[in-house]
Design a protein around this motif. Structure first.
Motif, PDB file in Angstrom:
ATOM      1  N   VAL A  28      -7.561  75.629  22.834  1.00 40.21           N
ATOM      2  CA  VAL A  28      -6.754  75.195  21.504  1.00 40.21           C
ATOM      3  C   VAL A  28      -8.166  74.553  20.874  1.00 40.21           C
ATOM      4  O   VAL A  28      -8.160  74.610  19.484  1.00 40.21           O
ATOM      5  CB  VAL A  28      -5.807  74.079  21.950  1.00 40.21           C
ATOM      6  CG1 VAL A  28      -6.681  72.944  22.577  1.00 40.21           C
ATOM      7  CG2 VAL A  28      -5.337  73.805  20.445  1.00 40.21           C
ATOM      8  N   ASN A  29      -9.003  73.959  21.368  1.00 41.36           N
ATOM      9  CA  ASN A  29     -10.119  73.082  20.780  1.00 41.36           C
ATOM     10  C   ASN A  29     -11.097  74.196  19.994  1.00 41.36           C
ATOM     11  O   ASN A  29     -11.478  73.946  18.725  1.00 41.36           O
ATOM     12  CB  ASN A  29     -11.159  72.322  21.656  1.00 41.36           C
ATOM     13  CG  ASN A  29     -10.381  71.187  22.033  1.00 41.36           C
ATOM     14  OD1 ASN A  29      -9.218  70.587  21.379  1.00 41.36           O
ATOM     15  ND2 ASN A  29     -10.555  70.337  22.967  1.00 41.36           N
ATOM     16  N   GLY A  30     -11.360  75.383  20.596  1.00 39.03           N
ATOM     17  CA  GLY A  30     -12.129  76.220  19.923  1.00 39.03           C
ATOM     18  C   GLY A  30     -11.596  77.203  18.909  1.00 39.03           C
ATOM     19  O   GLY A  30     -12.034  77.283  17.838  1.00 39.03           O
ATOM     20  N   VAL A  31     -10.191  77.214  19.068  1.00 36.34           N
ATOM     21  CA  VAL A  31      -9.276  77.831  17.996  1.00 36.34           C
ATOM     22  C   VAL A  31      -9.306  76.914  16.787  1.00 36.34           C
ATOM     23  O   VAL A  31      -9.274  77.170  15.418  1.00 36.34           O
ATOM     24  CB  VAL A  31      -7.943  78.298  18.266  1.00 36.34           C
ATOM     25  CG1 VAL A  31      -7.128  78.690  17.189  1.00 36.34           C
ATOM     26  CG2 VAL A  31      -7.859  79.149  19.439  1.00 36.34           C
ATOM     27  N   PHE A  32      -9.194  75.632  16.803  1.00 45.32           N
ATOM     28  CA  PHE A  32      -9.295  74.667  15.741  1.00 45.32           C
ATOM     29  C   PHE A  32     -10.100  74.707  15.165  1.00 45.32           C
ATOM     30  O   PHE A  32     -10.373  74.261  13.831  1.00 45.32           O
ATOM     31  CB  PHE A  32      -8.739  73.266  16.565  1.00 45.32           C
ATOM     32  CG  PHE A  32      -8.431  72.242  15.196  1.00 45.32           C
ATOM     33  CD1 PHE A  32      -7.598  72.336  14.411  1.00 45.32           C
ATOM     34  CD2 PHE A  32      -9.351  71.229  15.398  1.00 45.32           C
ATOM     35  CE1 PHE A  32      -7.312  71.366  13.580  1.00 45.32           C
ATOM     36  CE2 PHE A  32      -9.001  70.330  14.214  1.00 45.32           C
ATOM     37  CZ  PHE A  32      -8.191  70.217  13.285  1.00 45.32           C
ATOM     38  N   GLU A  33     -11.559  74.556  15.946  1.00 46.59           N
ATOM     39  CA  GLU A  33     -12.683  74.502  15.258  1.00 46.59           C
ATOM     40  C   GLU A  33     -12.998  75.821  14.318  1.00 46.59           C
ATOM     41  O   GLU A  33     -13.371  75.492  12.992  1.00 46.59           O
ATOM     42  CB  GLU A  33     -13.991  74.619  16.310  1.00 46.59           C
ATOM     43  CG  GLU A  33     -15.329  74.604  15.541  1.00 46.59           C
ATOM     44  CD  GLU A  33     -16.339  74.824  16.756  1.00 46.59           C
ATOM     45  OE1 GLU A  33     -17.702  75.018  16.252  1.00 46.59           O
ATOM     46  OE2 GLU A  33     -16.127  75.037  17.813  1.00 46.59           O
ATOM     47  N   ASN A  51      -4.250  70.974  11.039  1.00 48.60           N
ATOM     48  CA  ASN A  51      -3.566  70.121  11.981  1.00 48.60           C
ATOM     49  C   ASN A  51      -3.623  70.818  13.432  1.00 48.60           C
ATOM     50  O   ASN A  51      -3.194  72.211  13.558  1.00 48.60           O
ATOM     51  CB  ASN A  51      -2.114  70.230  11.545  1.00 48.60           C
ATOM     52  CG  ASN A  51      -1.323  69.347  12.465  1.00 48.60           C
ATOM     53  OD1 ASN A  51      -0.977  69.741  13.495  1.00 48.60           O
ATOM     54  ND2 ASN A  51      -0.659  68.139  11.907  1.00 48.60           N
ATOM     55  N   LYS A  52      -4.017  70.258  14.221  1.00 48.72           N
ATOM     56  CA  LYS A  52      -4.374  70.672  15.557  1.00 48.72           C
ATOM     57  C   LYS A  52      -3.126  71.283  16.433  1.00 48.72           C
ATOM     58  O   LYS A  52      -2.876  72.431  17.064  1.00 48.72           O
ATOM     59  CB  LYS A  52      -5.052  69.703  16.618  1.00 48.72           C
ATOM     60  CG  LYS A  52      -5.486  70.507  17.904  1.00 48.72           C
ATOM     61  CD  LYS A  52      -6.261  69.411  18.873  1.00 48.72           C
ATOM     62  CE  LYS A  52      -7.666  69.410  18.382  1.00 48.72           C
ATOM     63  NZ  LYS A  52      -8.415  68.822  19.503  1.00 48.72           N
ATOM     64  N   GLU A  53      -2.129  70.394  16.019  1.00 47.86           N
ATOM     65  CA  GLU A  53      -0.603  70.972  16.602  1.00 47.86           C
ATOM     66  C   GLU A  53      -0.248  72.182  15.953  1.00 47.86           C
ATOM     67  O   GLU A  53       0.353  73.079  16.637  1.00 47.86           O
ATOM     68  CB  GLU A  53       0.588  69.965  16.366  1.00 47.86           C
ATOM     69  CG  GLU A  53       0.190  68.826  17.263  1.00 47.86           C
ATOM     70  CD  GLU A  53       0.364  69.092  18.687  1.00 47.86           C
ATOM     71  OE1 GLU A  53       1.308  69.919  18.997  1.00 47.86           O
ATOM     72  OE2 GLU A  53      -0.463  68.591  19.605  1.00 47.86           O
ATOM     73  N   THR A  54      -0.540  72.504  14.703  1.00 46.85           N
ATOM     74  CA  THR A  54      -0.283  73.857  14.102  1.00 46.85           C
ATOM     75  C   THR A  54      -0.970  74.871  14.931  1.00 46.85           C
ATOM     76  O   THR A  54      -0.407  76.090  15.096  1.00 46.85           O
ATOM     77  CB  THR A  54      -0.460  73.810  12.638  1.00 46.85           C
ATOM     78  OG1 THR A  54       0.453  72.763  11.966  1.00 46.85           O
ATOM     79  CG2 THR A  54      -0.164  75.290  12.044  1.00 46.85           C
ATOM     80  N   VAL A  55      -2.234  74.631  15.035  1.00 44.97           N
ATOM     81  CA  VAL A  55      -3.062  75.783  15.635  1.00 44.97           C
ATOM     82  C   VAL A  55      -2.435  76.035  16.999  1.00 44.97           C
ATOM     83  O   VAL A  55      -2.570  76.922  17.538  1.00 44.97           O
ATOM     84  CB  VAL A  55      -4.667  75.211  15.693  1.00 44.97           C
ATOM     85  CG1 VAL A  55      -5.526  75.898  16.424  1.00 44.97           C
ATOM     86  CG2 VAL A  55      -5.076  75.098  14.031  1.00 44.97           C
ATOM     87  N   LYS A  56      -2.104  75.001  17.761  1.00 46.10           N
ATOM     88  CA  LYS A  56      -1.672  75.123  19.072  1.00 46.10           C
ATOM     89  C   LYS A  56      -0.510  76.162  19.016  1.00 46.10           C
ATOM     90  O   LYS A  56      -0.237  76.775  19.907  1.00 46.10           O
ATOM     91  CB  LYS A  56      -1.309  73.798  19.646  1.00 46.10           C
ATOM     92  CG  LYS A  56      -0.938  73.752  21.340  1.00 46.10           C
ATOM     93  CD  LYS A  56      -0.669  72.379  21.869  1.00 46.10           C
ATOM     94  CE  LYS A  56      -0.490  72.394  23.318  1.00 46.10           C
ATOM     95  NZ  LYS A  56      -0.381  71.122  23.861  1.00 46.10           N
TER      96      LYS A  56
END
Length: 201
Positions: A28-33, A51-56
Motif C-alpha cells: 500500500v505504501n508503494g501504491v500510495f507513493e 488519501n491512503k485509505e482510498t488507495v488501500k
C-alpha cells in the motif's frame, strides 16, 4: 487468444532485473507513493489519490477487476527488492474478436529515467505474444507525453496516427490521443533481428 493464460491465475513475469507480480495489501505504501503524485498522472486519464485509505481500497479493486476479467494490473518490482513497488503496468480491453489488447504503465517518479518502463513493456509484450497469442497490442498516449512514446518506440511499436478530440479522460476533459500499435508479425521480425544482432556481437 488464450485468455486463460492470463486469468487462470495471475502470471508472474520475470527478467534478470525485474519481476511483474500481483499487487497486495502489503504494498500500500508503494501504491500510495505513485497515486499521491500529480506528476505521475500529468498525461494519464487517472485522477491522483491523496488519501491512503482510498488507495488501500483500490488494491481491492485491482483484485475485483481481475476476477471480472476486465483488467490486469501487475506491480513492477526489482528482483533485489521484491517488496518495493517501482511502478504498475496493465493490460485491459481484451478484444477476443479482433485478438487485441491495450496496455498502459506508470512508474513512481523516483524511478523515472532508469529504463524500467521500457523493460517492463518488453516483458509484457513477450508474454502477451508468446503465451496469450495476442495478435495486436496497442497503447494510447497524449501527444505531449514524449517519454511514454519513447518507451513504445524502443519496444517496436509503430505510431499509427492521432485521434483528434476523440476521448474523454478523467481530469483532462476531451483529449487528442496518439495511437501506437504492434502486431505479432512486427514483434517476430524485431525479436528475430535482435537475436541475430546479439549473435553477431
Amino acid at each position: 487468444m488464450n485468455v486463460e493464460a492470463v486469468y487462470d491465475q495471475l502470471p508472474i513475469l520475470k527478467s534478470d532485473e525485474l519481476v511483474l507480480k500481483k499487487i497486495e495489501d502489503q504494498h500500500v505504501n508503494g501504491v500510495f507513493e505513485i497515486y499521491d503524485n500529480d506528476n505521475v498522472f500529468e498525461y494519464c486519464g487517472i485522477i491522483p489519490k491523496h488519501n491512503k485509505e482510498t488507495v488501500k481500497k483500490m488494491i481491492g479493486h485491482f483484485e475485483r477487476d481481475y476476477h471480472k476479467r476486465s483488467r490486469v494490473k501487475w506491480g513492477i518490482f526489482a528482483n533485489n527488492e521484491p517488496d518495493r513497488l517501482l511502478g504498475i503496468i496493465e493490460a485491459t480491453d481484451f478484444n477476443l474478436k479482433v485478438n487485441m489488447v491495450t496496455i498502459g504503465y506508470f512508474l513512481a517518479e523516483s524511478h523515472w529515467g532508469k529504463g524500467i518502463a521500457t523493460q517492463s513493456v518488453g516483458m509484457l509484450l513477450e508474454f502477451l505474444f508468446t503465451k496469450v497469442n495476442v495478435n495486436r497490442i496497442q497503447a494510447e498516449v497524449m501527444p505531449a507525453n514524449e517519454h511514454s512514446k519513447k518507451v513504445l518506440l524502443k519496444n517496436g511499436f509503430i505510431h499509427e496516427g492521432t485521434l483528434r478530440q476523440a476521448t474523454l479522460w478523467s481530469g483532462k476533459g476531451i483529449v487528442d490521443l496518439e495511437m501506437y500499435g504492434i502486431l505479432r508479425e512486427d514483434y517476430a521480425v524485431s525479436h528475430r533481428d535482435s537475436m541475430v544482432g546479439k549473435a553477431l556481437k
